[in-house]
Motif scaffolding. Structure first.
Motif, PDB file in Angstrom:
ATOM      1  N   GLU A 148       0.817  -1.356   0.067  1.00 50.79           N
ATOM      2  CA  GLU A 148      -0.124   0.002  -0.027  1.00 50.79           C
ATOM      3  C   GLU A 148       0.941   1.562  -0.031  1.00 50.79           C
ATOM      4  OE1 GLU A 148      -4.124  -0.841   1.966  1.00 50.79           O
ATOM      5  OE2 GLU A 148      -2.795  -0.471   3.232  1.00 50.79           O
ATOM      6  N   GLY A 149       2.236   1.156   0.169  1.00 52.88           N
ATOM      7  CA  GLY A 149       2.974   2.298   0.051  1.00 52.88           C
ATOM      8  C   GLY A 149       3.644   2.768   1.551  1.00 52.88           C
ATOM      9  N   ARG A 150       3.222   2.039   2.613  1.00 52.14           N
ATOM     10  CA  ARG A 150       3.727   2.169   3.911  1.00 52.14           C
ATOM     11  C   ARG A 150       5.242   1.751   3.865  1.00 52.14           C
ATOM     12  NH1 ARG A 150      -0.489   3.781   7.095  1.00 52.14           N
ATOM     13  NH2 ARG A 150      -2.011   4.551   5.902  1.00 52.14           N
ATOM     14  N   LYS A 151       6.432   2.424   3.804  1.00 51.02           N
ATOM     15  CA  LYS A 151       7.610   2.043   3.801  1.00 51.02           C
ATOM     16  C   LYS A 151       7.999   0.930   4.999  1.00 51.02           C
ATOM     17  CE  LYS A 151       9.430   5.978   1.082  1.00 51.02           C
ATOM     18  NZ  LYS A 151      10.532   7.022   1.265  1.00 51.02           N
ATOM     19  N   TRP A 152       7.479   1.450   6.236  1.00 51.32           N
ATOM     20  CA  TRP A 152       7.689   0.632   7.177  1.00 51.32           C
ATOM     21  C   TRP A 152       7.266  -0.791   7.321  1.00 51.32           C
ATOM     22  CZ3 TRP A 152       3.025  -1.164   9.206  1.00 51.32           C
ATOM     23  CH2 TRP A 152       1.935  -0.368   9.108  1.00 51.32           C
ATOM     24  N   GLY A 153       6.207  -1.060   6.387  1.00 44.48           N
ATOM     25  CA  GLY A 153       5.605  -2.455   6.172  1.00 44.48           C
ATOM     26  C   GLY A 153       6.758  -3.420   5.716  1.00 44.48           C
ATOM     27  N   LEU A 154       7.764  -3.180   4.945  1.00 39.47           N
ATOM     28  CA  LEU A 154       8.763  -3.983   4.797  1.00 39.47           C
ATOM     29  C   LEU A 154       9.682  -4.807   5.941  1.00 39.47           C
ATOM     30  CD1 LEU A 154       9.768  -6.073   2.312  1.00 39.47           C
ATOM     31  CD2 LEU A 154      11.222  -4.315   1.767  1.00 39.47           C
ATOM     32  N   PRO A 155      10.086  -3.758   6.585  1.00 43.54           N
ATOM     33  CA  PRO A 155      10.899  -4.133   7.846  1.00 43.54           C
ATOM     34  C   PRO A 155      10.237  -4.710   8.657  1.00 43.54           C
ATOM     35  CG  PRO A 155      11.438  -1.885   7.223  1.00 43.54           C
ATOM     36  CD  PRO A 155      10.171  -2.277   6.352  1.00 43.54           C
ATOM     37  N   LEU A 156       8.821  -4.662   8.999  1.00 45.28           N
ATOM     38  CA  LEU A 156       7.882  -5.157   9.791  1.00 45.28           C
ATOM     39  C   LEU A 156       7.805  -6.545   9.576  1.00 45.28           C
ATOM     40  CD1 LEU A 156       5.886  -4.770  12.346  1.00 45.28           C
ATOM     41  CD2 LEU A 156       3.984  -4.738  10.568  1.00 45.28           C
ATOM     42  N   ALA A 157       7.569  -6.663   7.978  1.00 49.66           N
ATOM     43  CA  ALA A 157       7.391  -8.331   7.535  1.00 49.66           C
ATOM     44  C   ALA A 157       8.471  -9.001   7.749  1.00 49.66           C
ATOM     45  CB  ALA A 157       7.065  -8.014   6.149  1.00 49.66           C
ATOM     46  N   MET A 158       9.794  -8.370   7.290  1.00 50.60           N
ATOM     47  CA  MET A 158      10.850  -9.133   7.447  1.00 50.60           C
ATOM     48  C   MET A 158      11.248  -9.401   9.042  1.00 50.60           C
ATOM     49  SD  MET A 158      12.144  -9.755   4.676  1.00 50.60           S
ATOM     50  CE  MET A 158      10.388 -10.013   4.190  1.00 50.60           C
ATOM     51  N   PHE A 159      11.010  -8.551  10.176  1.00 52.15           N
ATOM     52  CA  PHE A 159      11.169  -9.014  11.227  1.00 52.15           C
ATOM     53  C   PHE A 159      10.397 -10.074  11.764  1.00 52.15           C
ATOM     54  CE2 PHE A 159      10.297  -8.249  15.988  1.00 52.15           C
ATOM     55  CZ  PHE A 159      11.438  -8.138  16.387  1.00 52.15           C
ATOM     56  N   PHE A 160       9.061 -10.173  11.375  1.00 47.28           N
ATOM     57  CA  PHE A 160       8.168 -11.179  11.868  1.00 47.28           C
ATOM     58  C   PHE A 160       8.239 -12.408  10.923  1.00 47.28           C
ATOM     59  CE2 PHE A 160       6.139  -7.653  14.130  1.00 47.28           C
ATOM     60  CZ  PHE A 160       6.128  -8.318  15.308  1.00 47.28           C
ATOM     61  N   LEU A 161       8.772 -12.387   9.787  1.00 49.35           N
ATOM     62  CA  LEU A 161       9.194 -13.538   9.099  1.00 49.35           C
ATOM     63  C   LEU A 161      10.321 -14.167  10.060  1.00 49.35           C
ATOM     64  CD1 LEU A 161       9.452 -15.290   6.639  1.00 49.35           C
ATOM     65  CD2 LEU A 161      11.011 -13.647   5.710  1.00 49.35           C
ATOM     66  N   GLY A 162      11.445 -13.511  10.215  1.00 48.66           N
ATOM     67  CA  GLY A 162      12.386 -14.211  10.923  1.00 48.66           C
ATOM     68  C   GLY A 162      11.811 -14.582  12.597  1.00 48.66           C
ATOM     69  N   LEU A 163      10.975 -13.929  12.950  1.00 49.75           N
ATOM     70  CA  LEU A 163      10.772 -14.728  14.279  1.00 49.75           C
ATOM     71  C   LEU A 163       9.723 -15.788  14.176  1.00 49.75           C
ATOM     72  CD1 LEU A 163       9.231 -11.696  16.558  1.00 49.75           C
ATOM     73  CD2 LEU A 163      11.236 -13.378  16.992  1.00 49.75           C
ATOM     74  N   SER A 164       8.950 -15.708  13.012  1.00 48.83           N
ATOM     75  CA  SER A 164       7.975 -17.040  12.675  1.00 48.83           C
ATOM     76  C   SER A 164       8.907 -18.490  12.313  1.00 48.83           C
ATOM     77  CB  SER A 164       7.431 -16.778  11.570  1.00 48.83           C
ATOM     78  OG  SER A 164       6.261 -15.428  11.440  1.00 48.83           O
ATOM     79  N   ILE A 165      10.209 -18.041  11.922  1.00 49.15           N
ATOM     80  CA  ILE A 165      11.103 -19.021  11.601  1.00 49.15           C
ATOM     81  C   ILE A 165      11.670 -19.589  12.846  1.00 49.15           C
ATOM     82  CG2 ILE A 165      13.277 -19.883  10.259  1.00 49.15           C
ATOM     83  CD1 ILE A 165      12.255 -17.724   8.023  1.00 49.15           C
TER      84      ILE A 165
END
Length: 212
Positions: A148-165
């Motif tokens: 949607e254009g929120r720049k913080w979305g990608l670091p958020l996704a990567m942070f919780f991708l790592g936590l999920s793993i």
């Protein structure tokens, strides 16, 4: 907020005062978490699929150590787990609202999650996959917000991708899922700054697994 309170109440009533199962895995993890509080810091998590050469991340042990600071009664670890399980209701509400541009759809999704047998039963199960209902929801929420254009979305996704793993090793399959989503959604390629933050967030959350 009302949906969250309702969701937590459902989960509280489903587990209090002692509705949980303490088997071998649970006892092992509880003792390991208690040892962390005694200064025996860990970087290797529980075995995955009972394979002595394959391990989940260590995040679950540190996650359970928090309630054990206040009580060694396992039901408080269950309530701690239930709290984050209930928070996933909010994330799913926000994700559904944004996907369908409708607060009503978000509310329905949140209510279904609040009373979902799957979600409620996971709240009372002390095992590393349970918290991923929360972290995986935030991963997808971050991906969508970046789209949607929120720049913080990608670091958020990567942070919780790592936590999920970290919590559940087999969620490594979210990496190809992320690639497929990128191909389908075609979001704007991140700037060097956002890309660096995202890779740093992913590396930080996977740091103990990388060290292992």
């Amino acid at each position: 907020m009302a949906i969250f309170i309702f969701a937590f109440a459902v989960r509280f009533l489903s587990v209090w005062p002692a509705n949980t199962i303490i088997g071998f895995d649970q006892a092992r993890d509880l003792f390991d978490s208690a040892k962390i509080l005694q200064g025996d810091l860990r970087i290797i998590g529980p075995t995955a699929g009972n394979n002595p050469n394959l391990h989940h991340g260590v995040a679950w042990l540190y996650f359970m150590a928090v309630p054990l600071l206040f009580s060694h009664n396992p039901i408080y670890a269950v309530l701690w787990n239930s709290l984050f399980n209930a928070f996933s209701v909010i994330i799913i509400y926000l994700l559904a609202r944004d996907l369908f541009k409708s607060k009503s759809v978000g509310a329905v999704a949140g209510l279904i999650t609040a009373v979902s047998y799957y979600f409620v039963s996971f709240s009372g199960w002390l095992s590393n996959p349970t918290i991923t209902l929360f972290t995986v929801s935030l991963f997808f929420f971050g991906v969508w917000k970046y789209y949607e254009g929120r720049k913080w979305g990608l670091p958020l996704a990567m942070f919780f991708l790592g936590l999920s793993i970290q919590f559940e090793l087999f969620f490594i399959y979210l990496i190809p899922v992320f690639i497929i989503l990128w191909v389908i959604l075609k979001p704007k390629f991140p700037s060097l700054k956002i890309l660096s933050y995202s890779l740093l967030a992913l590396s930080f959350t996977l740091s103990t697994m990388i060290a292992t």
